[in-house]
Write a protein that holds these residues in place. Structure first.
Motif, short mmCIF file in Angstrom:
data_model
loop_
_atom_site.label_atom_id
_atom_site.label_comp_id
_atom_site.label_asym_id
_atom_site.label_seq_id
_atom_site.Cartn_x
_atom_site.Cartn_y
_atom_site.Cartn_z
N TYR A 194 0.77 -0.94 0.17
CA TYR A 194 -0.23 0.41 0.02
C TYR A 194 0.61 1.53 -0.39
CZ TYR A 194 -4.29 -2.62 0.89
OH TYR A 194 -5.17 -4.24 1.22
N TRP A 195 0.19 2.57 -0.28
CA TRP A 195 0.80 3.77 -0.36
C TRP A 195 -0.16 4.35 0.78
CZ3 TRP A 195 5.56 5.71 -1.78
CH2 TRP A 195 5.36 6.94 -2.07
N LEU A 196 0.63 5.27 1.40
CA LEU A 196 0.06 6.44 2.59
C LEU A 196 0.11 7.28 2.08
CD1 LEU A 196 1.52 4.28 5.97
CD2 LEU A 196 -1.06 3.44 4.57
N VAL A 197 -1.04 8.37 2.66
CA VAL A 197 -2.22 9.59 2.51
C VAL A 197 -1.92 9.79 3.48
CG1 VAL A 197 -2.58 11.40 0.98
CG2 VAL A 197 -1.80 9.31 -0.62
N ILE A 198 -0.75 10.46 4.04
CA ILE A 198 -1.56 11.10 5.54
C ILE A 198 -1.03 12.66 5.81
CG2 ILE A 198 -0.44 10.14 8.08
CD1 ILE A 198 0.55 7.96 6.90
N PRO A 199 -2.53 12.51 7.10
CA PRO A 199 -2.84 14.70 7.25
C PRO A 199 -1.84 14.37 8.54
CG PRO A 199 -4.24 13.24 8.20
CD PRO A 199 -3.62 12.68 7.37
N LEU A 200 -0.69 15.55 9.18
CA LEU A 200 0.04 15.52 10.13
C LEU A 200 -1.07 16.32 10.97
CD1 LEU A 200 3.67 15.74 10.23
CD2 LEU A 200 2.72 13.77 11.05
N VAL A 201 -2.24 16.61 10.72
CA VAL A 201 -3.35 17.04 11.64
C VAL A 201 -4.19 17.35 10.91
CG1 VAL A 201 -2.34 19.51 10.98
CG2 VAL A 201 -3.24 19.21 13.22
N GLU B 280 -8.66 13.28 13.87
CA GLU B 280 -9.09 14.16 13.89
C GLU B 280 -7.77 15.39 15.10
OE1 GLU B 280 -11.60 15.94 12.95
OE2 GLU B 280 -12.07 14.19 12.42
N GLY B 281 -6.32 14.51 14.85
CA GLY B 281 -5.28 14.85 16.27
C GLY B 281 -4.51 16.21 16.00
N GLY B 282 -3.44 16.12 15.91
CA GLY B 282 -2.39 16.85 15.72
C GLY B 282 -2.18 17.68 16.07
N CYS B 283 -2.84 18.53 17.02
CA CYS B 283 -3.14 19.06 17.23
C CYS B 283 -4.17 20.27 18.59
CB CYS B 283 -3.53 20.69 17.02
SG CYS B 283 -1.88 22.17 17.44
N GLY B 284 -4.59 21.09 19.62
CA GLY B 284 -5.24 21.55 20.39
C GLY B 284 -4.70 19.50 21.39
N GLY B 285 -5.74 19.41 22.87
CA GLY B 285 -5.47 18.30 23.31
C GLY B 285 -3.65 18.83 23.65
N ILE B 286 -3.64 17.53 24.18
CA ILE B 286 -2.39 17.60 25.11
C ILE B 286 -0.63 17.21 24.60
CG2 ILE B 286 -2.98 17.26 27.68
CD1 ILE B 286 -2.11 14.10 27.14
N ARG B 287 0.10 17.45 24.33
CA ARG B 287 0.77 17.28 23.52
C ARG B 287 1.69 15.66 23.26
NH1 ARG B 287 4.20 22.59 22.34
NH2 ARG B 287 2.62 23.70 22.11
N GLN B 288 1.11 15.46 24.43
CA GLN B 288 1.91 13.71 24.27
C GLN B 288 0.37 13.19 23.54
OE1 GLN B 288 1.57 15.79 27.13
NE2 GLN B 288 2.11 14.58 29.14
N GLY C 174 1.78 23.09 9.86
CA GLY C 174 3.42 23.98 9.59
C GLY C 174 2.91 24.28 11.35
N CYS C 175 1.80 25.16 11.87
CA CYS C 175 1.71 25.73 13.35
C CYS C 175 1.28 24.13 13.98
CB CYS C 175 0.97 26.95 13.29
SG CYS C 175 -0.21 26.34 12.44
N GLN C 176 1.58 22.89 14.29
CA GLN C 176 0.60 22.40 14.94
C GLN C 176 1.43 21.64 15.66
OE1 GLN C 176 0.58 21.56 11.46
NE2 GLN C 176 2.05 19.91 11.56
N ASN C 177 0.87 21.08 16.84
CA ASN C 177 1.45 20.20 17.21
C ASN C 177 2.10 19.31 17.25
OD1 ASN C 177 1.17 21.72 19.66
ND2 ASN C 177 -1.01 20.72 20.65
N ALA C 178 1.54 18.71 15.91
CA ALA C 178 2.76 17.34 15.52
C ALA C 178 3.32 17.56 14.44
CB ALA C 178 1.83 16.28 15.17
#
Length: 548
Positions: free
Chosen positions: A126-133, A207-215, A242-246
């Protein structure tokens, strides 16, 4: 009469009904006649002898509950008269010995897999297309729309055709006919593919990558790195705002930790650095297309069965799961371990009450202590928010005979077979040691299967007694039913039926042999799992909060 009931372990005082039993019916166990007080539905349990409040309920030789009122011999056990109770656990004790099963049948057997530069072997490509946020989800979906049909990875939409028929009837003034309009059941057919050696492009929105806690973002990056490193993946396209936690740097750090030298192409684009959205998307599509051309050059080649990494999962469990499907999967786990491969047992809330057995099976004190610490921390986190492992069984579980978490856990743990525990992995840690690995995940089906693929599983075995339509984006999921009624009712989701164990037609070892042979066919690309045919590709990262 005896075939209608089962006492799993000599120590047990709870007996399982294999068929629906009537009130007043007499059953024999070991020469003792028991008269049933009330009707006992198949999969449920009844007391072997009279019990008083506080008396222990035993199944699989384990403590699984306690009586909270007087229970007569032959009376069905319910959530009203039994409450969850589990044994405590302590330090590892010496003396565990394992007799590996005979695997001579498969000693020289191979599967046809995709060999990666780091020595891993994929059962798919497979090839993946992934958002960091989550901010990049829309852009990922835009790429999906551009690629899927044009490259032949889409599926014919039979439901869209069904709606078109309804529209036509409505427009023709034949609304009354819609109520009885038949649906033509058909397998979802895939279009002609451009790239023969690529199984698909997977778009892992979240739904991740920013907000919540850094962990949370740290763990997300660890999970995504595990997916990129999974042997079933050829490479990935990663979109960052670019500006997200992840941050990109965190993902790169996690990838480097998994592999000292990068061995797969990873295309990373950051929107705030690229310019317009159209420019970024065009660049992402162009670079991905060129990478797909290269990924398509890889072909399946023979690989030893020691290259299999089997995830062990259950979902929609019933009162037969711990008797047929789970022990069958456990037998396969033992086969794989004996052949030098890896297996991964997860769902820590569903190991409640069997901790001591697993601790004693750990290869050393360090491994045992890590398991104990993770289990205690998980239990305390649940209790801190007013919950607990005792609240794990779902309404479906309870309806079909799993009335306490300890009963559910004792049966669920059978998926891990009998082999030594070689390693204990926290969430997102990668399986690197041949043998049985324990992976800390929730009992939630998709959160757990998501985690196992992120820890390197290239096949997942998923047992179910009620029916669960779950798949994974990169790892083939083989559905194993605990009973034949389910397999007959939902043939579109069940791959292997272990109902013959309940019927007394096959032993666990014989059923395990059937399942392992099926795994080899799936791993070689000769058989598509039902989840693959239905294009089920569920992906839910765990946000380390309390999820049972």
């Amino acid at each position: 009469m005896a075939h209608k009931i089962l006492k799993i372990h000599p120590k047990d005082n709870a007996i399982v009904a294999l068929d629906d039993l009537s009130a007043g019916e007499k059953v024999l166990y070991n020469g003792k006649e028991i008269t049933l007080v009330y009707a006992v539905p198949a999969k449920h349990k009844f007391a072997e002898s009279d019990l008083t409040p506080g008396d222990k309920i035993l199944m699989y030789g384990n403590l699984v509950g306690k009586a909270v009122e007087n229970i007569r011999s032959g009376e069905v056990l319910t959530t009203s008269n039994v409450k969850h109770e589990a044994s405590s656990f302590t330090k590892r004790t010496d003396g565990f010995q394992w007799s590996a099963p005979d695997v001579s049948k498969w000693k020289d057997k191979t599967f046809m897999g995709f060999h990666r530069a780091d020595g891993q072997v994929g059962t798919a490509n497979y090839w993946l297309v992934i958002p960091l946020v989550f901010c990049e989800n829309r852009n990922v979906n835009t790429i999906k729309q551009a690629f899927m049909d044009e490259l032949g990875f889409g599926h014919q939409d039979v439901y869209k055709s069904y709606v078109q028929q309804m529209v036509s009837l409505y427009q023709s003034g034949k609304t009354a006919e819609i109520e009885t309009l038949p649906f033509q059941e058909t397998e979802l057919s895939q279009q002609s593919k451009l790239f023969d050696n690529i199984d698909g492009i997977r778009f892992l929105t979240h739904e991740g990558g920013c907000g919540g806690i850094r962990q949370d973002s740290e763990m997300l990056c660890g999970l995504l790195a595990g997916y990129i490193n999974n042997p079933n993946v050829a490479g990935a396209t990663v979109l960052s705002l670019g500006c997200q936690n992840a941050q990109i740097s965190i993902l790169e750090e996690k990838l480097n930790k998994l592999n000292d030298t990068p061995n797969k192409p990873v295309i990373i684009l950051e929107q705030q650095q690229e310019g317009t959205e159209q420019e970024m998307l065009a660049k992402a599509i162009r670079k991905t297309f060129l990478a797909l051309i290269e990924a398509d050059k890889l072909k399946r080649e023979p690989a030893p069965l020691s290259k299999l990494v089997i995830g062990l999962e259950c979902g929609g469990s019933d009162g037969f799961s711990g008797i047929s499907a789970n022990p069958t999967v456990g037998q396969v786990s033992d086969f794989i371990v004996a052949l030098g491969g890896k297996s991964i047992l997860s769902e820590f809330p569903e190991l409640c009450g069997v901790e001591q057995e697993l601790i004693n099976r750990c290869v050393d004190d360090k491994t045992a202590d890590k398991f104990s610490e993770l289990m205690r921390a998980y239990a305390h986190a649940a209790e801190a928010v007013g919950s607990g492992f005792d609240m794990n069984p779902s309404p479906g579980n309870i309806k079909d005979g799993l009335i306490t978490d300890a009963i559910k856990s004792a049966g669920a743990a059978k998926k891990g077979g009998t082999s030594p525990v070689v390693d204990v992995l926290d969430y997102t840690e990668y399986a690197s040691k041949p043998g049985l690995n324990l992976l800390c995940t929730p009992g939630n089906d998709v959160e757990s299967t998501t985690a196992m693929a992120g820890s390197g599983a290239n096949i997942i075995l998923f047992t179910t007694g009620l029916g669960t339509p779950t798949g994974n984006p990169v790892t083939p999921v083989i559905k194993v039913s605990s009973n034949s009624k389910l397999a007959e009712k939902m043939p579109d989701i069940i791959d292997v039926d272990t109902g013959p164990v309940i019927a007394g037609e096959k032993t666990i070892e014989e059923m395990g042999t059937v399942l392992l042979d099926h795994i080899i066919e799936v791993a070689s690309g000769n058989i598509k799992t039902k989840a693959m045919k239905l294009d089920q590709a569920d992906f839910i990262p765990w946000k380390r909060g309390v999820s049972l």
